[in-house]
Design a protein around this motif. Structure first.
Motif, PDB file in Angstrom:
ATOM      1  N   ARG A   1      50.062  35.803  43.239  1.00 26.59           N
ATOM      2  CA  ARG A   1      49.534  35.038  42.106  1.00 26.59           C
ATOM      3  C   ARG A   1      48.008  35.124  42.128  1.00 26.59           C
ATOM      4  O   ARG A   1      47.396  34.994  43.177  1.00 26.59           O
ATOM      5  CB  ARG A   1      49.979  33.575  42.217  1.00 26.59           C
ATOM      6  CG  ARG A   1      51.493  33.404  42.190  1.00 26.59           C
ATOM      7  CD  ARG A   1      51.922  31.987  42.539  1.00 26.59           C
ATOM      8  NE  ARG A   1      51.455  31.446  43.798  1.00 26.59           N
ATOM      9  CZ  ARG A   1      52.006  31.689  44.997  1.00 26.59           C
ATOM     10  NH1 ARG A   1      53.027  32.505  45.103  1.00 26.59           N
ATOM     11  NH2 ARG A   1      51.531  31.127  46.075  1.00 26.59           N
TER      12      ARG A   1
ATOM     13  N   ASP B   1      49.724  34.824  48.114  1.00 23.26           N
ATOM     14  CA  ASP B   1      51.182  34.872  48.102  1.00 23.26           C
ATOM     15  C   ASP B   1      51.663  33.531  48.649  1.00 23.26           C
ATOM     16  O   ASP B   1      50.904  32.556  48.616  1.00 23.26           O
ATOM     17  CB  ASP B   1      51.713  36.082  48.881  1.00 23.26           C
ATOM     18  CG  ASP B   1      51.338  36.078  50.360  1.00 23.26           C
ATOM     19  OD1 ASP B   1      50.964  35.014  50.907  1.00 23.26           O
ATOM     20  OD2 ASP B   1      51.439  37.149  50.988  1.00 23.26           O
TER      21      ASP B   1
ATOM     22  N   SER C   1      45.747  39.095  34.856  1.00 28.46           N
ATOM     23  CA  SER C   1      46.772  38.054  34.995  1.00 28.46           C
ATOM     24  C   SER C   1      46.240  36.769  35.627  1.00 28.46           C
ATOM     25  O   SER C   1      46.994  35.819  35.828  1.00 28.46           O
ATOM     26  CB  SER C   1      47.944  38.578  35.815  1.00 28.46           C
ATOM     27  OG  SER C   1      47.508  38.927  37.124  1.00 28.46           O
TER      28      SER C   1
ATOM     29  N   SER D   1      46.217  28.387  46.193  1.00 29.02           N
ATOM     30  CA  SER D   1      45.187  28.831  45.239  1.00 29.02           C
ATOM     31  C   SER D   1      44.131  27.755  45.046  1.00 29.02           C
ATOM     32  O   SER D   1      42.928  28.041  45.043  1.00 29.02           O
ATOM     33  CB  SER D   1      45.821  29.177  43.887  1.00 29.02           C
ATOM     34  OG  SER D   1      46.646  30.304  43.992  1.00 29.02           O
TER      35      SER D   1
END
Length: 158
Positions: A2, A18, A32, A41
């Motif tokens: 991500r 990940d 993305s 994140s």
């Protein structure tokens, strides 16, 4: 994997995570990438924000390099040993990883570093302290080195 994006003083950075670790940092926006949506994140973005604010001198987020030769991985490990606010030369890193004649190969490994800023390839300079090469461009390297020098001095004098 991500991707999350954040604004920094050196323009946008995209960060890939990940389920267990940060696995990539990219100068600029990855198509993305969006706001951080998961805990890792958010934590990574928070640490990068604190780093750029001069409040963080050592990253604690878990990182993993999913690619790279044995030599490149050795160089990347050595990068993590360079103290905040200090620099070493490509030749010194080559010697530290057991191949004193591989200064140019160290430069290639720096350019292939999948985790710039967090794994501090910007702390490696040319012979005599000359600013040469940086995957993110020399102005970004200068900014990162100046930030760390300023913060290191402030901490030493406070």
């Amino acid at each position: 994997m991500r991707w999350a994006v954040l604004d920094t003083p050196i323009n946008e950075l995209s960060v890939a995570v990940d389920d267990t670790a940060v696995c990539g940092v990219h100068f600029g926006r990855v198509e993305s990438a969006g706001p951080p949506r998961d805990e890792l994140s958010r934590r990574t973005v928070a640490e990068l924000d604190a780093y750029f604010a001069g409040e963080l001198v050592e990253f604690t987020v878990p990182v993993v390099a999913r690619r790279g030769s044995e030599f490149e991985r050795a160089v990347w490990r050595e990068m993590t040993r360079i103290p905040y606010g200090e620099t070493v030369t490509y030749g010194e890193v080559a010697k530290a990883v057991g191949d004193p004649g591989a200064a140019r190969a160290v430069g290639v490994a720096c350019n292939r570093n999948p985790l710039p800023v967090i794994v501090p390839c910007h702390r490696i300079v040319g012979a005599g302290g000359k600013l040469v090469g940086f995957g993110g461009g020399l102005p970004r390297k200068v900014h990162l080195l100046e930030l760390e020098a300023r913060v290191a001095l402030q901490r030493a004098w406070s």
